[in-house]
Design an enzyme around this catalytic site. Structure first.
Site, PDB file in Angstrom:
ATOM      1  N   SER A 260       0.833  -1.203   0.000  1.00 36.96           N
ATOM      2  CA  SER A 260       0.000   0.000   0.000  1.00 36.96           C
ATOM      3  C   SER A 260       0.869   1.254   0.000  1.00 36.96           C
ATOM      4  O   SER A 260       1.588   1.514  -0.959  1.00 36.96           O
ATOM      5  CB  SER A 260      -0.949  -0.041   1.199  1.00 36.96           C
ATOM      6  OG  SER A 260      -1.975   0.896   1.054  1.00 36.96           O
ATOM      7  N   ASP A 310      -0.517  -4.340  -3.436  1.00 38.85           N
ATOM      8  CA  ASP A 310      -1.581  -3.331  -3.362  1.00 38.85           C
ATOM      9  C   ASP A 310      -1.016  -1.910  -3.388  1.00 38.85           C
ATOM     10  O   ASP A 310      -1.259  -1.095  -2.485  1.00 38.85           O
ATOM     11  CB  ASP A 310      -2.442  -3.537  -2.113  1.00 38.85           C
ATOM     12  CG  ASP A 310      -3.708  -4.333  -2.433  1.00 38.85           C
ATOM     13  OD1 ASP A 310      -3.949  -4.635  -3.612  1.00 38.85           O
ATOM     14  OD2 ASP A 310      -4.469  -4.640  -1.492  1.00 38.85           O
ATOM     15  N   HIS A 386      -7.788  -6.001   1.015  1.00 39.34           N
ATOM     16  CA  HIS A 386      -6.549  -5.272   1.303  1.00 39.34           C
ATOM     17  C   HIS A 386      -5.869  -5.844   2.543  1.00 39.34           C
ATOM     18  O   HIS A 386      -4.650  -5.943   2.616  1.00 39.34           O
ATOM     19  CB  HIS A 386      -6.883  -3.796   1.506  1.00 39.34           C
ATOM     20  CG  HIS A 386      -5.705  -2.877   1.460  1.00 39.34           C
ATOM     21  ND1 HIS A 386      -4.745  -2.915   0.475  1.00 39.34           N
ATOM     22  CD2 HIS A 386      -5.325  -1.869   2.288  1.00 39.34           C
ATOM     23  CE1 HIS A 386      -3.837  -1.980   0.693  1.00 39.34           C
ATOM     24  NE2 HIS A 386      -4.163  -1.331   1.796  1.00 39.34           N
TER      25      HIS A 386
END
Length: 504
Positions: A260, A310, A386
């Site tokens: 992320s 991600d 996620h």
């Protein structure tokens, strides 16, 4: 005893999938003992240390206790996570039940265990640096990085002090106040001038920390004496176990990975180092500008393996770093192209169309490149969230299933690890074999197989629920999605919105 274990309500991690036991040490080093490749940014002026946890293959007879997943001071960490989550709906109920259980979750590592002698051809273990996302910490991806360590990789997991963790602590033994706190900085997730500026500042800290940690690893490998202020009176961390045992001097040897915001951090780090500002204007806009004489310059090469989990696109869309966006990932400066570049999305991020297109643009080979140059490896596992790429998915599968519809969290992480390991193998990194059980081959047990070509195959249904993607945009195709998933490991208001939508 198996049924008694099932009655234990405390969440627990599965065993690591590799053949080696995993040791770990907690490290925090004063900045004054390290050499930063880039000048200290003003936003980091009050950060006197850098902190990270090292996961590594350890001796098979190691029996040291594991580390607490929630580190000390546990009460403050749990309180910070509750504030971060903005407990509501299912989450408020969740946090009303499990805080006491969280105290007892243990990472299945052996703290301060002896390093296993490297069995690689150069007698040194490969090294990876892994950057956490929003809401993360040095512990919150322990199952993923521990699994990599169990296959023979020394993984360095920074604890970023940029305000992206719910809380982090700085040990300052020279000051009257022994511990300082860095609180979570709440920044909006929608693009604006203020948001870009705030994320730029966080990236300035993150990249500066990675540069310092790289220098720390070089010094540790060189057996240079460093102060470890993370040590407690009851624990003695012997960093000399890594002396002359880490492959960190060969250009391109260190791998970089992140999740992320951590994936965005890795993109900006490797590109900032590899390309460096070529003009005064670019230099003024650089969030990280390493000296051409720094050791990190020689480390980042087109052969540097990079794994992006991600990838969150917003931080790298900042106008400040527009000059950097025009450059492709460093791997495309080689005829081998994207063979060492891996991007794995959760299904949630795959369905987040704007971020998917941003991810494709970041990892795609240049449009004017030789068509024979390979592009990146890019996949997503079906029914993954996620959170599936963090510890949260394997510790609390019922939460991710109820709220996000995620399934098989342990298997999803194994798919991630299999892909990372095979990219490393294809890049010439010596790692342990993948077990036949992890390969999901029927009819054999206990055997091991070196190659895992299926996990990187572009053939449909080569691996169940593992979808290969290309980097070509799909003009005119609109994918039906809900609101974009949060960039955080767990973000309270977004989870609340998603839960509310699921109740409609």
């Amino acid at each position: 005893m198996g049924w008694l274990g099932q009655l234990n309500p405390t969440p627990a991690f599965p065993q690591y999938s590799g053949p080696y036991k995993v040791g770990s040490v907690d490290v925090e080093i004063p900045v004054s003992e390290l050499q930063s490749p880039s000048p200290t940014p003003s936003v980091a002026a009050d950060l006197p240390t850098v902190a990270f946890r090292i996961f590594y293959p350890c001796q098979p007879d190691s029996h040291q206790k594991g580390a607490r997943w929630i580190p000390s001071p546990q009460r403050e960490y749990i309180s910070a996570y509750a504030r971060f989550l903005g407990a509501n709906n299912y989450l408020s109920h969740f946090f009303s039940l499990v805080p006491q259980l969280l105290y007892y979750i243990s990472i299945p590592i052996h703290e301060n265990a002896r390093l296993l002698e490297p069995n690689t051809s150069n007698a040194k273990w490969p090294v990876m640096m892994f950057s956490h996302g929003l809401g993360g910490s040095r512990n919150s991806y322990s199952h993923a990085v521990g699994s990599l360590a169990s296959h023979g990789i020394v993984v360095v997991a920074p604890d970023h002090r940029d305000g992206s963790s719910p809380i982090s602590f700085i040990h300052t033994p020279s000051e009257k106040e022994k511990i300082r706190r860095v609180e979570y900085k709440k920044v909006a997730h929608k693009a604006s001038t203020e948001v870009y500026e705030a994320r730029d500042d966080q990236l300035r800290i993150r990249l500066w920390e990675l540069g310092l940690i790289h220098d720390a690893i070089l010094k540790i490998e060189g057996n240079k004496a460093l102060s470890n202020v993370a040590e407690s009176p009851k624990k003695h961390t012997d960093l000399s176990i890594f002396a002359q045992k880490l492959n960190v001097h060969q250009p391109g040897a260190i791998s970089f990975a992140g999740h992320s915001f951590g994936a965005a951090t890795v993109v900006q780090f490797v590109k900032s180092v590899f390309y460096r500002p070529s003009s005064e204007k670019d230099s003024n806009n650089a969030i990280f500008n390493p000296s051409k004489f720094s050791s990190i310059i020689n480390q980042i090469t087109p052969s540097t393996p990079v794994a992006l989990l991600d990838l969150w696109g917003l931080p790298i869309q900042s106008p400040t770093t527009t000059w950097l966006r025009k450059y492709p990932m460093p791997c495309y400066n080689s005829p081998d192209g994207g063979h060492n570049l891996l991007a794995i999305l959760s299904e949630a991020f795959y369905k987040w169309s704007p971020n998917l297109q941003e991810t494709k643009q970041v990892v795609a080979k240049p449009s004017n490149s030789n068509p024979d140059i390979p592009g990146p490896h890019i996949f997503y596992p079906i029914a993954s969230a996620h959170l599936s790429q963090s510890d949260f998915g394997v510790l609390f599968p019922w939460v991710t299933t109820k709220v996000f519809g995620a399934k098989e969290p342990e298997r999803v992480l194994k798919l991630n690890i299999r892909a990372i390991l095979q990219v490393l193998r294809n890049s010439g990194v010596e790692v342990a074999d993948t077990s036949v059980e992890d390969l999901e081959l029927e009819g054999t047990t206990g055997a091991r197989s070196v190659q895992d070509d299926r996990i990187l195959s572009r053939k449909k249904d080569s691996v169940r629920g593992w979808i290969t993607l290309n980097t070509d945009p799909a003009p005119g195709v609109t994918r039906k999605t809900s609101k974009g998933p949060s960039d955080a490991v767990m973000e309270g208001e977004v989870l609340g919105e998603m839960v509310h939508e699921s109740e409609r």
